[in-house]
Motif scaffolding. Structure first.
Motif, PDB file in Angstrom:
ATOM      1  N   LYS A   1      -6.839  -0.387   2.519  1.00 46.71           N
ATOM      2  CA  LYS A   1      -6.939  -0.335   1.066  1.00 46.71           C
ATOM      3  C   LYS A   1      -5.568  -0.578   0.453  1.00 46.71           C
ATOM      4  CE  LYS A   1      -8.078   2.864  -2.698  1.00 46.71           C
ATOM      5  NZ  LYS A   1      -8.496   4.262  -3.018  1.00 46.71           N
ATOM      6  N   VAL A   2      -5.541  -1.326  -0.647  1.00 48.24           N
ATOM      7  CA  VAL A   2      -4.278  -1.593  -1.352  1.00 48.24           C
ATOM      8  C   VAL A   2      -4.065  -0.496  -2.386  1.00 48.24           C
ATOM      9  CG1 VAL A   2      -2.976  -3.228  -2.746  1.00 48.24           C
ATOM     10  CG2 VAL A   2      -4.600  -4.074  -1.026  1.00 48.24           C
ATOM     11  N   GLU A   3      -3.022   0.283  -2.190  1.00 48.31           N
ATOM     12  CA  GLU A   3      -2.705   1.345  -3.147  1.00 48.31           C
ATOM     13  C   GLU A   3      -1.853   0.824  -4.290  1.00 48.31           C
ATOM     14  OE1 GLU A   3       0.214   4.896  -2.574  1.00 48.31           O
ATOM     15  OE2 GLU A   3      -1.785   5.631  -2.007  1.00 48.31           O
ATOM     16  N   SER A   4      -0.888  -0.063  -3.979  1.00 45.22           N
ATOM     17  CA  SER A   4      -0.028  -0.639  -5.013  1.00 45.22           C
ATOM     18  C   SER A   4       0.599  -1.924  -4.499  1.00 45.22           C
ATOM     19  CB  SER A   4       1.073   0.350  -5.433  1.00 45.22           C
ATOM     20  OG  SER A   4       1.957   0.583  -4.345  1.00 45.22           O
ATOM     21  N   ALA A   5       1.014  -2.784  -5.435  1.00 40.57           N
ATOM     22  CA  ALA A   5       1.706  -4.025  -5.082  1.00 40.57           C
ATOM     23  C   ALA A   5       2.568  -4.445  -6.253  1.00 40.57           C
ATOM     24  CB  ALA A   5       0.702  -5.126  -4.732  1.00 40.57           C
TER      25      ALA A   5
END
Length: 264
Positions: A236-240
């Motif tokens: 899962k992408v939490e932040s970018a």
């Protein structure tokens, strides 16, 4: 498990203008990102001319070894070879690298390109990491994308966590849909959809939905073109975020992307 990663085209460790050495400043910049795994492109494995011209300001070690130091593991995929040296892709990891393989995907004699596949042994299990640098021509990128898909399908189990990152040179965003459909990956900015507005409402009415676009990363001072990507599967992408501005423009012509992932 959380994993912080970064992808960065470092422009061979020299400034965009004047080819001034930036290797020591780049090492400081990489350390400031506090990433667990770095996906680097245009890494100088050897450059005799720079080493002679900038004696004292050019490390004796290969750049990937210099950046890794004593605290990280590294792997290097040599792509472009010339009389005075060579450069390619590199992976630097705080976790052990169980295996590394570089695949030549050069489409013609004028652009040496490769895919570096590393298996990283994280506390949560094996991560299949692919460092990518695709060509400048659309036809080349399409063929290299097919080679990338075949490489991922042939070298990683279908349920394995996968990270594909690098400089795709895909400013028209023609490759993302193919990678999503064929490999089941997500780009780290896919969830950063624009706020709801009248334009969004019209697209939903027409059935077209919201057009998903990667982040702008080039040029570093004021990014306009969408060249660099991070695709993930099984996490899962939490932040970018893209790191850009005058400071980063002094280091490379590309801006780095840093993302925090959560292993599913």
């Amino acid at each position: 498990m959380k994993l912080r990663i970064a992808t960065y085209n470092i422009h061979k460790g020299v400034s965009s203008f004047g080819s001034r050495p930036r290797v020591h400043a780049l090492k400081q910049a990489l350390n400031s990102m506090e990433a667990d795994v770095f996906f680097l492109q245009e890494v100088q494995g050897r450059h005799d001319r720079y080493a002679t011209r900038h004696a004292g300001n050019w490390p004796e070690l290969s750049q990937h070894q210099f950046f890794a130091g004593d605290s990280h593991h590294c792997a290097y995929g040599m792509n472009a070879v010339y009389d005075h040296g060579h450069h390619g892709n590199a992976l630097i990891s705080c976790y052990p690298i169980a295996s590394a393989r570089n695949q030549d995907v050069s489409d013609h004699a004028y652009e040496a390109r490769g895919i570096l596949h590393c298996v990283v042994q994280s506390p949560a299990g094996e991560l299949h990491c692919y460092v990518v640098h695709l060509g400048l021509f659309a036809g080349s990128r399409k063929r290299q994308t097919e080679a990338l898909i075949a490489a991922v399908e042939g070298s990683s189990p279908p349920d394995a966590p996968v990270i594909i990152a690098g400089d795709f040179n895909d400013w028209t965003n023609q490759l993302s849909d193919t990678l999503r459909k064929r490999l089941g990956v997500t780009e780290v900015f896919d969830t950063n959809l624009p706020a709801r507005g009248f334009g969004t409402y019209l697209r939903q009415l027409s059935g077209r939905g919201v057009k998903i676009k990667p982040a702008r990363t080039f040029p570093a001072a004021l990014p306009w073109l969408r060249l660099d990507r991070i695709y993930v599967r099984g996490m899962k992408v939490e932040s970018a975020q893209v790191l850009h501005g005058p400071l980063w423009a002094r280091l490379s012509d590309h801006a780095p992307i840093v993302a925090t992932l959560v292993l599913e």
